[in-house]
Design an enzyme around this catalytic site. Structure first.
Site, PDB file in Angstrom:
ATOM      1  N   LYS A 110      82.524 -27.769  21.196  1.00 14.22           N
ATOM      2  CA  LYS A 110      82.230 -27.878  22.628  1.00 14.22           C
ATOM      3  C   LYS A 110      81.893 -29.331  23.010  1.00 14.22           C
ATOM      4  O   LYS A 110      82.120 -29.747  24.145  1.00 14.22           O
ATOM      5  CB  LYS A 110      81.049 -26.995  23.011  1.00 14.22           C
ATOM      6  CG  LYS A 110      81.204 -25.515  22.712  1.00 14.22           C
ATOM      7  CD  LYS A 110      82.011 -24.790  23.753  1.00 14.22           C
ATOM      8  CE  LYS A 110      81.993 -23.281  23.600  1.00 14.22           C
ATOM      9  NZ  LYS A 110      82.507 -22.762  22.322  1.00 14.22           N
TER      10      LYS A 110
HETATM   11  C1  PLP Z   1      83.369 -21.868  21.905  1.00 14.20           C
HETATM   12  C2  PLP Z   1      83.737 -21.772  20.468  1.00 14.20           C
HETATM   13  C3  PLP Z   1      84.931 -21.168  20.041  1.00 14.20           C
HETATM   14  C4  PLP Z   1      85.903 -20.503  21.014  1.00 14.20           C
HETATM   15  O1  PLP Z   1      86.592 -21.426  21.789  1.00 14.20           O
HETATM   16  P1  PLP Z   1      87.324 -20.955  23.147  1.00 14.20           P
HETATM   17  O2  PLP Z   1      87.818 -22.200  23.761  1.00 14.20           O
HETATM   18  O3  PLP Z   1      86.263 -20.280  23.969  1.00 14.20           O
HETATM   19  O4  PLP Z   1      88.405 -20.020  22.763  1.00 14.20           O
HETATM   20  C5  PLP Z   1      85.223 -21.166  18.682  1.00 14.20           C
HETATM   21  N1  PLP Z   1      84.356 -21.687  17.778  1.00 14.20           N
HETATM   22  C6  PLP Z   1      83.195 -22.265  18.145  1.00 14.20           C
HETATM   23  C7  PLP Z   1      82.291 -22.807  17.105  1.00 14.20           C
HETATM   24  C8  PLP Z   1      82.840 -22.341  19.494  1.00 14.20           C
HETATM   25  O5  PLP Z   1      81.665 -22.905  19.848  1.00 14.20           O
END
Ligand code: PLP
Length: 461
Positions: A110
């Site tokens: 993120k």
């Molecule tokens: C948010 C997140 C995901 C999922 O990503 P999306 O873009 O919502 O599909 C996968 N792994 C981690 C560690 C995340 O924080």
């Protein structure tokens, strides 16, 4: 560049308004009016993250931010990453690679989008002389990434609600040890769903929303998707160039990350296969298999950031599939909301063809994968990244095409699962080593809208 809503009714906006709006006024998601084309040769320094980021994102920003100012924001955002490569590639052999997206300040992918989006918000709000209050609910991961992205920015306060005593100590401390006057943590005596409901209720209270100038940096924001397109291009540049075919496997929750890969494809990258990797919450995998989207119960797993019921960014893919017909997207999603299920026209479903694959894995398989990979290569995976690697191996079609599995979290973010799989507790990177000794700032409040709203008012005053 102008942006249109996937539901076709909301006003067409420029980049700055799209950034600050998040969700479109008709309930849709903003997408660019057209997809820019990548130059096949690229800039002078292939694989250089910042140079590629500037080239890939500039057409989306259009003239909304002066090029020099945009370059500064991008440089600052990615200087917060521990690795000079920002997103390093690890060779696992046999044409299989891991793209590590977790070297940002809060150790999860993120950060890649939010470190930039926080700065873009601040820049745009500063230009307008405006100030907002970002509010959000978190079950752990997103909150810390949002807080780190917004801390110490002049034009915003950020209030993050988490369920008291229900997030891990590392997750809580990544939020509560941030000593910035504009960061406000609230531990709500309730569940994550209660926190989400409180945030929704605050937005639904129009007088409160306007008085507090509430805003959000959630995963449907176009700028987050835009920032994620970059590392797909960077990976291609590092593994044979922009013209060479390359496949990706993406641990998927809200589908923002996977859709960014699709955008890279629409911009001209040769991605013959995008693999959508799910845990037991597999709404997206089922959609690609059968063309059917059905709401299920959320099952808690070892990869909690993928424990979602509905992948909101699928709407952007539907918009492309339905030839950018906003009314058709609305009809499909209205049907879904009314009945909890919807079926894509089989002819359209067939057009997804070989371009997408999906696979799901339960926690037992994930634990075995973490243990096996540590034995085999010495690489320690977190549970989300393990889901991605499992899917990469299972779905890979063409061994002559490199397959890149996206690693979305640092193993130290999920130490209990990793320790029980490998027998070794992963340590925090050095810069977070004293996390457990830092003082915390947090307010504990009952699950009560009036109490939360009064607190938000006092934070912003
Ligand atoms: C948010 C997140 C995901 C999922 O990503 P999306 O873009 O919502 O599909 C996968 N792994 C981690 C560690 C995340 O924080």
């Amino acid at each position: 560049m102008r942006y249109v809503s996937t539901r076709g009714v909301a006003p067409v906006l420029g980049f700055g308004d799209t950034l600050l709006a998040g969700l479109a006024a008709d309930g849709g998601l903003y997408v660019p009016e057209m997809w820019p084309t990548l130059a096949p040769g690229g800039v002078g320094d292939p694989g250089n993250y910042v140079a590629t980021a500037l080239e890939v994102m500039s057409p989306f920003v259009g003239g909304a931010i002066a090029p020099g100012a945009f370059a500064d924001l991008v440089r600052e955002a990615y200087a917060t990453f521990e690795s000079d490569e920002v997103t390093p590639l690890v060779d696992l052999g046999d044409g299989l690679h891991l793209l590590e997206l977790f070297h940002g300040p809060t150790l999860a992918f993120k950060d890649v989008a939010l470190q930039l989006v926080g700065r873009l918000f601040d820049h745009e709000l500063g230009r307008r002389g405006e100030r907002v209050t970002i509010v959000g609910a978190t079950s752990g991961d997103t909150g810390s990434a949002a807080i780190d992205a917004c801390r110490d920015r002049d034009s915003m306060d950020i209030v993050i609600l988490h369920p008291a005593d229900r997030v891990s100590e590392v997750q809580r401390r990544q939020m509560t040890t941030v000593q910035s006057a504009n960061v406000h943590n609230v531990a709500v005596e309730g569940t994550f769903d209660d926190c989400q409901d409180l945030v929704k209720a605050m937005f639904a209270d129009v007088a409160f929303r306007q008085r507090m100038r509430l805003s959000a940096v959630n995963s449907i924001n176009w700028a987050r998707v835009m920032a994620q397109v970059v590392y797909y291009v960077v990976a291609a540049e590092r593994l044979g160039g922009r013209r060479a075919p390359i496949a990706f496997s993406v641990p998927t929750g809200n589908f923002g990350n996977a859709f960014a890969g699709h955008v890279a494809r629409l911009m001209g990258l040769d991605i013959p296969q995008l693999v959508v990797a799910s845990n037991s919450n597999d709404i997206v995998t089922r959609f690609f298999e059968s063309g059917t989207m059905t709401l299920g119960e959320v099952v808690p797993t070892l990869s909690p950031s993928m424990d979602i019921q509905l992948s909101s960014n699928l709407e952007r893919l539907l918009f492309e599939l339905l030839d950018r017909d906003g009314a058709a997207v609305s009809a499909l999603l209205d049907d879904f909301r009314a009945t909890g299920t919807t079926v894509l026209d089989p002819v359209l479903h067939a057009t997804l063809g070989d371009a997408w694959s999906g696979a799901r894995f339960h926690d037992g398989e994930v634990m075995r994968c973490i243990a096996d990979e540590a034995d085999r290569s010495g690489v320690v995976l977190d549970p989300h990244s393990a889901v991605g690697l499992l899917a990469a191996r299972r779905c890979r079609r063409d061994p002559s095409v490199p397959m890149v599995a996206l690693a979305t979290a640092h193993p130290a973010k999920f130490p209990d699962a990793v320790e029980s799989a490998t027998g070794v507790r992963p340590g925090l990177p050095e810069r977070l080593g004293d996390l457990l000794d830092r003082p915390e700032r947090c307010t504990r409040l009952p699950n009560d809208l009036a109490a939360i709203q009064a607190h938000v008012e006092s934070c912003v005053a």
